[in-house]
Design an enzyme around this catalytic site. Structure first.
Site, PDB file in Angstrom:
ATOM      1  CE1 TYR A   1      -0.112   2.329  -2.440  1.00 49.93           C
ATOM      2  CE2 TYR A   1      -1.757   1.644  -4.039  1.00 49.93           C
ATOM      3  CZ  TYR A   1      -1.320   2.520  -3.068  1.00 49.93           C
ATOM      4  OH  TYR A   1      -2.106   3.595  -2.711  1.00 49.93           O
TER       5      TYR A   1
ATOM      6  CG  HIS B   1      -4.141   3.994   6.545  1.00 46.14           C
ATOM      7  ND1 HIS B   1      -4.373   5.336   6.706  1.00 46.14           N
ATOM      8  CD2 HIS B   1      -3.857   3.835   5.228  1.00 46.14           C
ATOM      9  CE1 HIS B   1      -4.221   5.945   5.542  1.00 46.14           C
ATOM     10  NE2 HIS B   1      -3.917   5.051   4.630  1.00 46.14           N
TER      11      HIS B   1
ATOM     12  N   GLY C   1      -6.056   5.379  -2.253  1.00 51.39           N
ATOM     13  CA  GLY C   1      -5.227   6.193  -3.141  1.00 51.39           C
ATOM     14  C   GLY C   1      -4.580   5.337  -4.220  1.00 51.39           C
TER      15      GLY C   1
ATOM     16  CB  SER D   1      -9.627   2.860  10.291  1.00 52.38           C
ATOM     17  OG  SER D   1      -8.726   2.616   9.224  1.00 52.38           O
TER      18      SER D   1
ATOM     19  CB  THR E   1      -7.034   9.918   6.746  1.00 49.34           C
ATOM     20  OG1 THR E   1      -8.111   9.334   6.022  1.00 49.34           O
ATOM     21  CG2 THR E   1      -6.085   8.817   7.177  1.00 49.34           C
TER      22      THR E   1
ATOM     23  CE  LYS F   1     -10.001   5.192   6.235  1.00 45.40           C
ATOM     24  NZ  LYS F   1      -8.562   5.063   6.051  1.00 45.40           N
TER      25      LYS F   1
ATOM     26  N   GLY G   1     -11.674  -1.766   1.717  1.00 46.91           N
ATOM     27  CA  GLY G   1     -10.813  -1.225   0.666  1.00 46.91           C
ATOM     28  C   GLY G   1     -10.390  -2.307  -0.304  1.00 46.91           C
ATOM     29  NE  ARG G   2      -4.679  -4.700   1.949  1.00 51.87           N
ATOM     30  CZ  ARG G   2      -4.649  -4.194   3.182  1.00 51.87           C
ATOM     31  NH1 ARG G   2      -5.735  -4.212   3.942  1.00 51.87           N
ATOM     32  NH2 ARG G   2      -3.531  -3.673   3.662  1.00 51.87           N
TER      33      ARG G   2
ATOM     34  CD  GLN H   1      -8.353  10.095   2.686  1.00 45.39           C
ATOM     35  OE1 GLN H   1      -8.250   9.635   1.557  1.00 45.39           O
ATOM     36  NE2 GLN H   1      -7.329  10.650   3.328  1.00 45.39           N
TER      37      GLN H   1
HETATM   38  C1  LIG Z   1      -4.381   0.339  -1.893  1.00 41.91           C
HETATM   39  C2  LIG Z   1      -4.877   1.114  -0.702  1.00 41.91           C
HETATM   40  C3  LIG Z   1      -4.828   2.486  -0.708  1.00 41.91           C
HETATM   41  C4  LIG Z   1      -5.302   3.207   0.393  1.00 41.91           C
HETATM   42  N1  LIG Z   1      -5.308   4.572   0.343  1.00 41.91           N
HETATM   43  C5  LIG Z   1      -5.878   5.272   1.358  1.00 41.91           C
HETATM   44  C6  LIG Z   1      -6.027   6.673   1.260  1.00 41.91           C
HETATM   45  O1  LIG Z   1      -5.680   7.298   0.266  1.00 41.91           O
HETATM   46  N2  LIG Z   1      -6.598   7.323   2.321  1.00 41.91           N
HETATM   47  C7  LIG Z   1      -7.027   6.665   3.449  1.00 41.91           C
HETATM   48  O2  LIG Z   1      -7.544   7.295   4.373  1.00 41.91           O
HETATM   49  N3  LIG Z   1      -6.902   5.321   3.543  1.00 41.91           N
HETATM   50  C8  LIG Z   1      -6.364   4.623   2.536  1.00 41.91           C
HETATM   51  N4  LIG Z   1      -6.297   3.264   2.615  1.00 41.91           N
HETATM   52  C9  LIG Z   1      -6.866   2.572   3.778  1.00 41.91           C
HETATM   53  C10 LIG Z   1      -8.354   2.273   3.544  1.00 41.91           C
HETATM   54  O3  LIG Z   1      -9.117   3.455   3.512  1.00 41.91           O
HETATM   55  C11 LIG Z   1      -8.935   1.387   4.647  1.00 41.91           C
HETATM   56  O4  LIG Z   1      -8.663   1.952   5.905  1.00 41.91           O
HETATM   57  C12 LIG Z   1      -8.367  -0.037   4.578  1.00 41.91           C
HETATM   58  O5  LIG Z   1      -8.177  -0.428   3.248  1.00 41.91           O
HETATM   59  C13 LIG Z   1      -9.314  -1.001   5.261  1.00 41.91           C
HETATM   60  O6  LIG Z   1      -8.791  -2.277   5.247  1.00 41.91           O
HETATM   61  P1  LIG Z   1      -9.149  -3.385   4.121  1.00 41.91           P
HETATM   62  O7  LIG Z   1      -8.372  -3.022   2.899  1.00 41.91           O
HETATM   63  O8  LIG Z   1      -8.637  -4.646   4.739  1.00 41.91           O
HETATM   64  O9  LIG Z   1     -10.629  -3.354   3.900  1.00 41.91           O
HETATM   65  C14 LIG Z   1      -5.812   2.525   1.533  1.00 41.91           C
HETATM   66  C15 LIG Z   1      -5.860   1.125   1.524  1.00 41.91           C
HETATM   67  C16 LIG Z   1      -5.406   0.412   0.422  1.00 41.91           C
HETATM   68  C17 LIG Z   1      -5.496  -1.095   0.433  1.00 41.91           C
END
Ligand SMILES: Cc1cc2nc3c(=O)[nH]c(=O)nc-3n(C[C@H](O)[C@H](O)[C@H](O)COP(=O)(O)O)c2cc1C
Length: 391
Positions: free
Chosen positions: A25, A278, A80, A276, A155, A254, A332-333, A127
């Protein structure tokens, strides 16, 4: 943590620690994972031409944004179900970002109520995943206003659920249902069971979608009455235009990849956009976000603030996005790896790693001021290295 030098060290440690389903995940994208991998490898397509003999003894990394002063141009992207990585993960990330004077974005899919999170991170952003239902959006906006939230990110790249085969293979889906293979996965990761799952169940019960609706939502094991993603596929520019009138705070879209959409956002008076995809978790085979950033900046930089996310694990990555014209970046990650491995100390350490890399890289690049970077001509396209995706 003494042997952890880079975000990638945290990534590998998180991989060892987390159950397979949670790891999938966290790190996964969709289908063939091309969008995710392209984000990462896109940093190989650019190269710096550093400048020399400039006084870099007093570098300034602080960045003003929407009336706030942040210590770095780096924020926590909304993520999330972070509560799967660590007990009270939303809380500890909120605290770490607030204490480091960095923006923390509350995800619509987070499991700790925003009313609690803003106490740990006053000034937190929110968000949203909005359905095309103005009455419901209005009620959610009222909840945000009652919490004192002023920066709202919508988003817009999730009209439907993406095809996350990798987590389905691990029986991990929403609503969450326990299966023998999930139970075995948990039992094989006793540190995660003892440090994450059991304390969560003991203190908060089965996690709920605490911030998706105008009130605390359903448990992650239940189907919400209004459908989990109901009405998102009808969300349109018309509703965004209405929202622009309704929401008095800062409004940010976003999930922008196309320059034309960036221009639409300008025309509606949005305050900013986040380039982005996502994290490669929605449409597969998209353009990398770094390549999209170039095109969006060319079309819209003078008219709207442009933020960036996707694949950032290094100070050099931050510098590349800024040099291409982004005003601010999110990751994020990278921060979730820190949280999974060592809780708030891990998030603090990942922030510190990125801060130190930025400091060193700015000096080596010959720049003391991040705002000037875009105009300095220190970044060029380069022939990609044939080295695959970095870890
Ligand atoms: C585990 C996880 C959960 C995420 N949940 C959401 C979310 O709830 N809402 C959202 O807009 N983006 C979500 N994203 C996307 C992040 O906001 C972001 O766009 C993305 O992680 C950026 O890439 P990176 O993980 O390589 O930094 C999620 C990303 C991950 C890895």
């Amino acid at each position: 943590m003494s042997r952890m030098y880079s975000v990638s060290d945290y990534e590998q440690a998180a991989r060892r620690l987390l159950p397979r389903c949670v790891w999938e995940y966290l790190q996964g994208g969709t289908e063939d994972m091309l969008s995710r991998d392209r984000n990462r490898s896109a940093f190989h397509d650019f190269a710096f031409t550093s400048r020399i003999l400039r006084d870099v003894s007093a570098p300034s990394m602080a960045t003003e944004l929407f009336g706030a002063r942040y210590s770095l141009p780096v924020g926590m992207a909304p993520t999330g179900l972070a509560g799967m990585m660590r007990h009270d993960c939303d809380v500890l990330i909120a605290k770490a970002f607030h204490e480091n004077a960095l923006p923390y974005v509350i995800s619509a899919s987070s499991v700790v109520p925003m009313e609690e999170l803003v106490k740990h991170a006053p000034g937190a952003w929110y968000q949203a995943y909005f359905p095309d239902d103005r009455e419901r959006i209005d009620r959610i906006c009222t909840r945000l206003e009652n919490c004192g939230i002023t920066n709202l990110i919508v988003t817009v790249d999730v009209p439907v659920a993406a095809n996350r085969e990798n987590i389905k293979r691990r029986d991990f889906d929403i609503p969450f249902r326990m299966t023998p293979s999930l139970a075995l996965d948990g039992l094989l990761h006793p540190r995660w069971m003892a440090g994450t799952l059991l304390p969560t169940l003991r203190t908060r019960g089965i996690p709920r979608f605490a911030n998706l609706y105008e009130e605390i939502g359903t448990r992650i094991t239940e189907d919400p009455p209004q459908g989990f993603r109901g009405g998102r596929d009808r969300l349109s520019w018309r509703t965004m235009s209405w929202l622009r009138d309704r929401w008095r705070g800062r409004l940010i879209l976003k999930g922008i990849l196309h320059p034309q959409d960036a221009l639409e956002a300008c025309a509606l008076g949005m305050d900013a956009i986040v380039v982005s995809n996502h994290g490669g978790r929605q449409l597969d085979y998209t353009i990398s976000t770094l390549a999209a950033l170039e095109a969006v900046i060319a079309a819209a930089r003078d008219r709207i603030a442009v933020f960036f996310d996707g694949g950032i694990t290094r100070g050099t990555h931050v510098l590349m996005a800024l040099a291409l014209g982004a005003q601010f970046v999110f990751a994020g990650r990278a921060f979730l790896y820190g949280a999974a491995v060592a809780g708030q100390r891990g998030v603090d350490h990942v922030i510190d790693i990125i801060r130190r890399e930025l400091l060193t890289d700015m000096a080596l690049l010959g720049t003391a001021h991040l705002e000037a970077l875009h105009c300095e001509g220190v970044l060029q396209r380069a022939a990609p290295l044939n080295r695959g995706v970095h870890a």
